[in-house]
Design a protein around this motif. Structure first.
Motif, PDB file in Angstrom:
ATOM      1  N   GLU A 193       1.983 -27.456  22.927  1.00 27.37           N
ATOM      2  CA  GLU A 193       1.713 -28.920  23.681  1.00 27.37           C
ATOM      3  C   GLU A 193       0.460 -28.659  23.047  1.00 27.37           C
ATOM      4  N   LEU A 194      -0.521 -29.983  22.654  1.00 29.14           N
ATOM      5  CA  LEU A 194      -1.811 -30.359  22.513  1.00 29.14           C
ATOM      6  C   LEU A 194      -1.769 -32.068  23.346  1.00 29.14           C
ATOM      7  N   LEU A 239     -14.641 -23.603  23.231  1.00 30.07           N
ATOM      8  CA  LEU A 239     -13.672 -23.197  22.924  1.00 30.07           C
ATOM      9  C   LEU A 239     -13.499 -21.640  23.372  1.00 30.07           C
ATOM     10  N   ARG A 240     -12.780 -21.459  24.626  1.00 27.90           N
ATOM     11  CA  ARG A 240     -12.229 -20.589  25.486  1.00 27.90           C
ATOM     12  C   ARG A 240      -9.922 -20.680  25.713  1.00 27.90           C
ATOM     13  N   ARG A 241     -10.456 -19.105  25.670  1.00 27.33           N
ATOM     14  CA  ARG A 241      -8.274 -19.099  26.074  1.00 27.33           C
ATOM     15  C   ARG A 241      -8.741 -18.904  27.182  1.00 27.33           C
ATOM     16  N   LEU A 242      -7.183 -19.469  27.859  1.00 29.05           N
ATOM     17  CA  LEU A 242      -7.031 -19.937  28.899  1.00 29.05           C
ATOM     18  C   LEU A 242      -5.765 -19.111  29.511  1.00 29.05           C
ATOM     19  N   TRP A 243      -4.792 -18.837  28.605  1.00 25.38           N
ATOM     20  CA  TRP A 243      -4.021 -17.454  28.683  1.00 25.38           C
ATOM     21  C   TRP A 243      -3.453 -16.926  27.446  1.00 25.38           C
ATOM     22  N   LEU A 285     -10.119 -30.969  24.271  1.00 28.36           N
ATOM     23  CA  LEU A 285      -8.155 -30.860  24.221  1.00 28.36           C
ATOM     24  C   LEU A 285      -7.865 -29.837  24.810  1.00 28.36           C
ATOM     25  N   GLU A 286      -6.313 -29.370  25.077  1.00 25.92           N
ATOM     26  CA  GLU A 286      -5.186 -27.855  25.435  1.00 25.92           C
ATOM     27  C   GLU A 286      -4.949 -27.735  24.972  1.00 25.92           C
ATOM     28  N   MET A 287      -5.137 -27.310  24.176  1.00 24.16           N
ATOM     29  CA  MET A 287      -3.062 -26.691  23.203  1.00 24.16           C
ATOM     30  C   MET A 287      -2.600 -25.341  23.268  1.00 24.16           C
ATOM     31  N   THR A 288      -1.275 -25.662  23.725  1.00 23.25           N
ATOM     32  CA  THR A 288      -0.024 -23.979  23.419  1.00 23.25           C
ATOM     33  C   THR A 288      -0.086 -23.669  22.610  1.00 23.25           C
ATOM     34  N   ALA A 328      -2.696 -20.030  25.525  1.00 22.90           N
ATOM     35  CA  ALA A 328      -3.447 -22.204  25.169  1.00 22.90           C
ATOM     36  C   ALA A 328      -4.936 -21.592  25.330  1.00 22.90           C
ATOM     37  N   TYR A 329      -5.168 -22.785  25.273  1.00 19.28           N
ATOM     38  CA  TYR A 329      -6.417 -22.601  24.817  1.00 19.28           C
ATOM     39  C   TYR A 329      -7.234 -24.533  25.040  1.00 19.28           C
ATOM     40  N   ALA A 330      -8.613 -24.018  25.698  1.00 18.55           N
ATOM     41  CA  ALA A 330      -9.248 -25.420  25.921  1.00 18.55           C
ATOM     42  C   ALA A 330     -10.703 -25.841  25.256  1.00 18.55           C
ATOM     43  N   PHE A 331      -9.990 -26.679  24.395  1.00 17.91           N
ATOM     44  CA  PHE A 331     -11.606 -26.966  23.467  1.00 17.91           C
ATOM     45  C   PHE A 331     -12.738 -27.860  22.969  1.00 17.91           C
ATOM     46  N   THR A 332     -13.560 -28.176  22.938  1.00 14.82           N
ATOM     47  CA  THR A 332     -14.209 -29.804  23.212  1.00 14.82           C
ATOM     48  C   THR A 332     -14.634 -29.951  21.307  1.00 14.82           C
ATOM     49  N   VAL A 333     -13.888 -31.177  21.259  1.00 15.11           N
ATOM     50  CA  VAL A 333     -13.995 -31.259  19.477  1.00 15.11           C
ATOM     51  C   VAL A 333     -15.611 -32.587  19.147  1.00 15.11           C
TER      52      VAL A 333
END
Length: 302
Positions: free
Chosen positions: A156-157, A200-204, A170-173, A74-79
């Protein structure tokens, strides 16, 4: 006779909250030094500018890396909306701009085609190999490559925040091989406004989360001490996505020698990937067939 590796014969996982700046390889080398370990590797590269969960495998745990790499992440990122760059992130040169800014509703509607089984073209500046050479090396020389699309599963996005008209968070799995930079680039194109990743940050990553992660500063402070060893997670956690089969002492002995070994009855099907344990320790990982595990990798744990 081969030369003996320097360092300790130590196995397990150390989870790092990677800062922006160092490469994933540099983090692996730092952890290997701090643990005085013979062998180390990571389960999934993060770009130098990215932060978050980087799972470092030590010793025998490196044999479980493929199973963590294949797991969901899972990632959280800003565009940054309204601009395209040649690297698809903030490190590159701006190659296109637009005054158009989509609404929140338009962004949410545009996300749907990026969920499920999709085809994704990697960024020009990526580690994809072309005729044995990394794409980013060719891109640095000014070559514009026609990279082939690759399959990606996106679980998921979702849009989680809209700080201002120019940015969307956004968050993406997703599964293995996903490029967040490509998602930002292609989303910007579909919205007609262009876009690139600015954070960009990897959450898990598979079974590993930021809750158990150490910073590089903490690793350096505890380097080569029992305090750092206490943060080492068992090798077996890297196999948590696979079913566990318990084996008999005889089966364990056969598996350790690289032969099929008898495992106790379970609900796995013929041909399934699984791992065998004895006295709580992983013995081997492989394919289950008719009451036996046929090993692909054998673990040498004390």
């Amino acid at each position: 006779m081969g030369r003996k590796r320097k360092g300790r014969d130590i196995s397990g996982w150390l989870i790092i909250d990677k800062p922006a700046g160092p490469t994933s390889t540099a983090v692996v080398n730092k952890v290997r030094w701090a643990m005085n370990a013979q062998k180390a590797g990571h389960a999934g590269t993060l770009d130098p500018t990215a932060t978050g969960v980087l799972a470092i495998a030590l010793g025998e745990a490196t044999k479980t890396v493929p199973y963590v790499t294949d797991a969901l992440k899972a990632y959280a990122f800003t565009v940054r909306l309204g601009q395209a760059t040649n690297t698809d992130d903030a490190e590159g040169e701006i190659i296109g701009e637009s005054d158009l800014r989509p609404t929140d509703a338009q962004i949410k509607e545009a996300l749907s085609p990026f969920v499920g089984d999709i085809q994704q073209v990697p960024p020009q500046f990526s580690a994809v190999k072309i005729d044995g050479e990394r794409a980013y090396k060719r891109a640095r020389d000014g070559e514009d490559m026609d990279l082939a699309a690759r399959p990606l599963w996106v679980e998921e996005l979702i849009l989680t925040d809209r700080p201002d008209a120019d940015h969307a968070t956004l968050e993406m799995t997703c599964g293995k091989g996903g490029y967040v930079r490509s998602i930002a680039r292609d989303l910007g194109k579909s919205l007609g406004c262009l876009g690139h990743v600015v954070s960009l940050r990897r959450l898990w990553s598979g079974p590993f989360t930021a809750v158990d992660a150490l910073t590089l500063e903490q690793v350096e402070e505890m380097a080569r001490t029992p305090e750092l060893d206490a943060h080492l997670q068992p090798l077996e956690i890297g196999l948590s996505e696979l079913p566990e089969l318990r084996c008999t002492p005889e089966g364990a002995a056969r598996l350790r020698n690289g032969n099929p070994g008898m495992v106790l009855a379970s609900d796995v099907d013929y041909g399934d990937d699984a791992w065998a344990s004895h006295d709580g320790k992983a013995v081997a990982v492989g394919v289950y067939k008719s009451g036996e595990l046929h090993p692909a990798r054998v673990f040498n744990q004390c």
